[in-house]
Every structure is written in structure tokens, then in C-alpha cells.
Design a protein around this motif. Structure first.
Motif, PDB file in Angstrom:
ATOM      1  N   THR A  32       1.521   2.366   9.982  1.00  0.00           N
ATOM      2  CA  THR A  32       2.110   1.082  10.342  1.00  0.00           C
ATOM      3  C   THR A  32       3.577   1.236  10.687  1.00  0.00           C
ATOM      4  O   THR A  32       4.293   2.030  10.089  1.00  0.00           O
ATOM      5  N   THR A  33       4.007   0.471  11.672  1.00  0.00           N
ATOM      6  CA  THR A  33       5.384   0.527  12.126  1.00  0.00           C
ATOM      7  C   THR A  33       6.288  -0.172  11.118  1.00  0.00           C
ATOM      8  O   THR A  33       6.020  -1.314  10.754  1.00  0.00           O
ATOM      9  N   PRO A  34       7.359   0.471  10.686  1.00  0.00           N
ATOM     10  CA  PRO A  34       8.273  -0.205   9.764  1.00  0.00           C
ATOM     11  C   PRO A  34       8.941  -1.390  10.436  1.00  0.00           C
ATOM     12  O   PRO A  34       9.515  -1.251  11.502  1.00  0.00           O
ATOM     13  N   GLY A  35       8.855  -2.555   9.809  1.00  0.00           N
ATOM     14  CA  GLY A  35       9.374  -3.760  10.430  1.00  0.00           C
ATOM     15  C   GLY A  35      10.539  -4.397   9.703  1.00  0.00           C
ATOM     16  O   GLY A  35      11.201  -5.262  10.238  1.00  0.00           O
ATOM     17  N   VAL A  36      10.799  -3.960   8.473  1.00  0.00           N
ATOM     18  CA  VAL A  36      11.868  -4.566   7.670  1.00  0.00           C
ATOM     19  C   VAL A  36      12.724  -3.445   7.109  1.00  0.00           C
ATOM     20  O   VAL A  36      12.207  -2.455   6.593  1.00  0.00           O
ATOM     21  N   GLN A  37      14.037  -3.575   7.237  1.00  0.00           N
ATOM     22  CA  GLN A  37      14.934  -2.579   6.683  1.00  0.00           C
ATOM     23  C   GLN A  37      15.916  -3.241   5.716  1.00  0.00           C
ATOM     24  O   GLN A  37      15.873  -4.452   5.517  1.00  0.00           O
ATOM     25  N   VAL A  38      16.768  -2.444   5.127  1.00  0.00           N
ATOM     26  CA  VAL A  38      17.748  -2.954   4.163  1.00  0.00           C
ATOM     27  C   VAL A  38      18.687  -3.929   4.873  1.00  0.00           C
ATOM     28  O   VAL A  38      19.194  -3.643   5.949  1.00  0.00           O
ATOM     29  N   GLY A  39      18.871  -5.109   4.287  1.00  0.00           N
ATOM     30  CA  GLY A  39      19.729  -6.131   4.873  1.00  0.00           C
ATOM     31  C   GLY A  39      18.973  -7.239   5.584  1.00  0.00           C
ATOM     32  O   GLY A  39      19.557  -8.237   5.968  1.00  0.00           O
ATOM     33  N   THR A  40      17.661  -7.089   5.760  1.00  0.00           N
ATOM     34  CA  THR A  40      16.854  -8.092   6.438  1.00  0.00           C
ATOM     35  C   THR A  40      16.624  -9.302   5.546  1.00  0.00           C
ATOM     36  O   THR A  40      16.383  -9.167   4.353  1.00  0.00           O
ATOM     37  N   MET A  41      16.683 -10.495   6.138  1.00  0.00           N
ATOM     38  CA  MET A  41      16.348 -11.719   5.417  1.00  0.00           C
ATOM     39  C   MET A  41      14.851 -11.984   5.565  1.00  0.00           C
ATOM     40  O   MET A  41      14.317 -11.931   6.674  1.00  0.00           O
ATOM     41  N   CYS A  70      13.269   1.699   5.301  1.00  0.00           N
ATOM     42  CA  CYS A  70      12.421   0.747   6.018  1.00  0.00           C
ATOM     43  C   CYS A  70      11.115   0.548   5.267  1.00  0.00           C
ATOM     44  O   CYS A  70      10.671   1.420   4.544  1.00  0.00           O
ATOM     45  N   ALA A  71      10.501  -0.609   5.494  1.00  0.00           N
ATOM     46  CA  ALA A  71       9.205  -0.904   4.884  1.00  0.00           C
ATOM     47  C   ALA A  71       8.309  -1.570   5.904  1.00  0.00           C
ATOM     48  O   ALA A  71       8.785  -2.247   6.816  1.00  0.00           O
ATOM     49  N   SER A  72       7.012  -1.363   5.758  1.00  0.00           N
ATOM     50  CA  SER A  72       6.038  -2.048   6.595  1.00  0.00           C
ATOM     51  C   SER A  72       5.195  -2.952   5.701  1.00  0.00           C
ATOM     52  O   SER A  72       5.457  -3.077   4.503  1.00  0.00           O
ATOM     53  N   VAL A  73       4.184  -3.566   6.266  1.00  0.00           N
ATOM     54  CA  VAL A  73       3.332  -4.494   5.514  1.00  0.00           C
ATOM     55  C   VAL A  73       2.702  -3.767   4.332  1.00  0.00           C
ATOM     56  O   VAL A  73       2.173  -2.675   4.475  1.00  0.00           O
ATOM     57  N   GLY A  74       2.820  -4.355   3.152  1.00  0.00           N
ATOM     58  CA  GLY A  74       2.298  -3.749   1.940  1.00  0.00           C
ATOM     59  C   GLY A  74       3.343  -2.987   1.157  1.00  0.00           C
ATOM     60  O   GLY A  74       3.092  -2.555   0.044  1.00  0.00           O
ATOM     61  N   LEU A  97       5.807  -7.102   0.926  1.00  0.00           N
ATOM     62  CA  LEU A  97       5.849  -7.636   2.282  1.00  0.00           C
ATOM     63  C   LEU A  97       4.432  -7.954   2.756  1.00  0.00           C
ATOM     64  O   LEU A  97       3.547  -7.089   2.701  1.00  0.00           O
ATOM     65  N   VAL A  98       4.183  -9.200   3.194  1.00  0.00           N
ATOM     66  CA  VAL A  98       2.843  -9.603   3.643  1.00  0.00           C
ATOM     67  C   VAL A  98       2.772  -9.887   5.143  1.00  0.00           C
ATOM     68  O   VAL A  98       1.691  -9.857   5.721  1.00  0.00           O
ATOM     69  N   ARG A  99       3.920 -10.166   5.789  1.00  0.00           N
ATOM     70  CA  ARG A  99       3.950 -10.386   7.241  1.00  0.00           C
ATOM     71  C   ARG A  99       5.210  -9.756   7.806  1.00  0.00           C
ATOM     72  O   ARG A  99       6.241  -9.735   7.135  1.00  0.00           O
ATOM     73  N   GLN A 100       5.130  -9.259   9.042  1.00  0.00           N
ATOM     74  CA  GLN A 100       6.313  -8.730   9.707  1.00  0.00           C
ATOM     75  C   GLN A 100       6.277  -9.063  11.191  1.00  0.00           C
ATOM     76  O   GLN A 100       5.211  -9.192  11.773  1.00  0.00           O
ATOM     77  N   ARG A 101       7.466  -9.210  11.773  1.00  0.00           N
ATOM     78  CA  ARG A 101       7.574  -9.532  13.193  1.00  0.00           C
ATOM     79  C   ARG A 101       7.216  -8.349  14.069  1.00  0.00           C
ATOM     80  O   ARG A 101       6.679  -8.517  15.142  1.00  0.00           O
ATOM     81  N   LYS A 102       7.535  -7.160  13.625  1.00  0.00           N
ATOM     82  CA  LYS A 102       7.222  -5.953  14.394  1.00  0.00           C
ATOM     83  C   LYS A 102       5.714  -5.752  14.401  1.00  0.00           C
ATOM     84  O   LYS A 102       5.033  -6.022  13.424  1.00  0.00           O
ATOM     85  N   TYR A 103       5.185  -5.261  15.524  1.00  0.00           N
ATOM     86  CA  TYR A 103       3.734  -5.140  15.677  1.00  0.00           C
ATOM     87  C   TYR A 103       3.145  -4.126  14.699  1.00  0.00           C
ATOM     88  O   TYR A 103       3.809  -3.206  14.249  1.00  0.00           O
ATOM     89  N   ILE A 104       1.850  -4.308  14.392  1.00  0.00           N
ATOM     90  CA  ILE A 104       1.097  -3.427  13.500  1.00  0.00           C
ATOM     91  C   ILE A 104      -0.060  -2.862  14.307  1.00  0.00           C
ATOM     92  O   ILE A 104      -0.793  -3.608  14.952  1.00  0.00           O
ATOM     93  N   ASN A 105      -0.238  -1.544  14.280  1.00  0.00           N
ATOM     94  CA  ASN A 105      -1.377  -0.928  14.953  1.00  0.00           C
ATOM     95  C   ASN A 105      -2.608  -1.057  14.066  1.00  0.00           C
ATOM     96  O   ASN A 105      -2.566  -0.706  12.889  1.00  0.00           O
ATOM     97  N   ARG A 106      -3.691  -1.544  14.651  1.00  0.00           N
ATOM     98  CA  ARG A 106      -4.955  -1.642  13.915  1.00  0.00           C
ATOM     99  C   ARG A 106      -5.996  -0.770  14.582  1.00  0.00           C
ATOM    100  O   ARG A 106      -6.058  -0.689  15.807  1.00  0.00           O
ATOM    101  N   LYS A 107      -6.820  -0.135  13.780  1.00  0.00           N
ATOM    102  CA  LYS A 107      -7.852   0.749  14.291  1.00  0.00           C
ATOM    103  C   LYS A 107      -8.953  -0.082  14.946  1.00  0.00           C
ATOM    104  O   LYS A 107      -9.501  -0.985  14.324  1.00  0.00           O
ATOM    105  N   GLY A 108      -9.253   0.186  16.194  1.00  0.00           N
ATOM    106  CA  GLY A 108     -10.348  -0.497  16.882  1.00  0.00           C
ATOM    107  C   GLY A 108     -10.032  -1.896  17.361  1.00  0.00           C
ATOM    108  O   GLY A 108     -10.921  -2.624  17.783  1.00  0.00           O
ATOM    109  N   SER A 109      -8.782  -2.313  17.302  1.00  0.00           N
ATOM    110  CA  SER A 109      -8.412  -3.635  17.793  1.00  0.00           C
ATOM    111  C   SER A 109      -6.977  -3.576  18.322  1.00  0.00           C
ATOM    112  O   SER A 109      -6.248  -2.633  18.027  1.00  0.00           O
ATOM    113  N   PRO A 110      -6.572  -4.575  19.083  1.00  0.00           N
ATOM    114  CA  PRO A 110      -5.211  -4.538  19.629  1.00  0.00           C
ATOM    115  C   PRO A 110      -4.142  -4.696  18.546  1.00  0.00           C
ATOM    116  O   PRO A 110      -4.436  -5.082  17.415  1.00  0.00           O
ATOM    117  N   ARG A 111      -2.919  -4.420  18.947  1.00  0.00           N
ATOM    118  CA  ARG A 111      -1.802  -4.566  18.007  1.00  0.00           C
ATOM    119  C   ARG A 111      -1.609  -6.030  17.650  1.00  0.00           C
ATOM    120  O   ARG A 111      -1.898  -6.914  18.442  1.00  0.00           O
TER     121      ARG A 111
END
Length: 144
Positions: A32-41, A70-74, A97-111
Motif C-alpha cells: 500500500t502507498t503511504p498516504g500520511v506522514q508526520v505533521g498530517t492532520m 509514513c503510514a498507510s491504511v492500517g 488509519l482507516v482512510r487515506q486520500r492517496k490511492y491504494i492498490n488492490r489486487k484484481g481491482s482498480p486503485r
């Protein structure tokens, strides 16, 4: 086989190149793409009375020296309460973290991406503190 040369103690030695590992699959989760870093609201989406959190650090993030964690969903975050009830302002809490603005790659489905960054507060035993969660929760968060 591919070889490369390296200088060790003034002499050149030839070493065999290792094969690159393929992408990190964890069940149905791609890396998963990291979507939240230190300092993010981050919005708090539970009924604990907290509305806005600021990320102080990320737990178990293997980052390079002098690079922001950085952190991603979960991912588990350490946050400071910025908006909410008077008694909780300024407290340091843990959240997942349960939701992020940055896209998440999913297996067998679109981002997929969400419209906001959102987290849920945790207690000392890493259990959900509140009884109600509002909004969508990514399934990658549940699998981690």
C-alpha cells in the motif's frame, strides 16, 4: 548470471548479482502507498469526542535516517488532539488509519482512494476506544 566488481581493501573482487524480489503481497493486499506522514492532520471518525488529530509519529515505520515517517491504511499512529472536548485537548493518543486520500492498490481491482484522511483512536491494549465508527473503513485496515 550477472557479475559486478567491487573494490575491497585496494583490490577488485567480482561478486554475483542477486535477483530482485517481487512486490510485497500480503494476502489480497499489494504494497500500500503511504498516504500520511508526520505533521498530517487527520479526522477522527469515532464517537470519542475528538474531531481532529495531528500525527506526531508512526509506530513500526522502517524509514531512512532524516526521512519523515509514513503510514498507510492500517498503520498505527501516535497523534496529538487538536480539536475536540476540552478535557482531551493536547493529549497524546494512539490511532489506527482507516482512510487515506492517496490511492491504494488492490489486487484484481482498480486503485481506490477516499475523500479524506481518517483515523480511529485506540486504548493502551490496541483496542478500539469508541463504540461507534462513522464513514467507510478500508478492508486493508481489517486485514492488517
Amino acid at each position: 548470471k550477472q557479475w559486478y566488481q567491487r573494490r575491497v581493501r585496494g583490490k577488485f573482487i567480482f561478486l554475483q548479482m542477486t535477483k530482485r524480489a517481487k512486490g510485497g503481497n500480503i494476502g489480497s493486499i499489494l504494497a500500500t502507498t503511504p498516504g500520511v506522514q508526520v505533521g498530517t492532520m487527520v479526522h477522527c471518525t469515532d464517537n470519542s469526542g475528538v474531531k481532529l488529530l495531528k500525527v506526531i509519529s508512526v509506530i513500526q515505520s522502517c524509514t531512512r535516517l532524516k526521512r519523515r515517517a509514513c503510514a498507510s491504511v492500517g498503520g498505527v499512529l501516535v497523534c496529538s488532539v487538536k480539536k475536540g472536548k476540552e478535557d482531551q485537548l493536547g493529549k497524546v493518543v494512539r490511532a489506527v488509519l482507516v482512510r487515506q486520500r492517496k490511492y491504494i492498490n488492490r489486487k484484481g481491482s482498480p486503485r481506490i482512494k477516499f475523500e479524506d484522511n481518517a483515523a480511529i483512536m485506540l486504548n493502551d491494549k490496541n483496542e478500539v476506544k469508541a463504540s461507534n465508527i462513522s464513514g467507510a473503513v478500508a478492508k486493508e485496515c481489517l486485514e492488517k
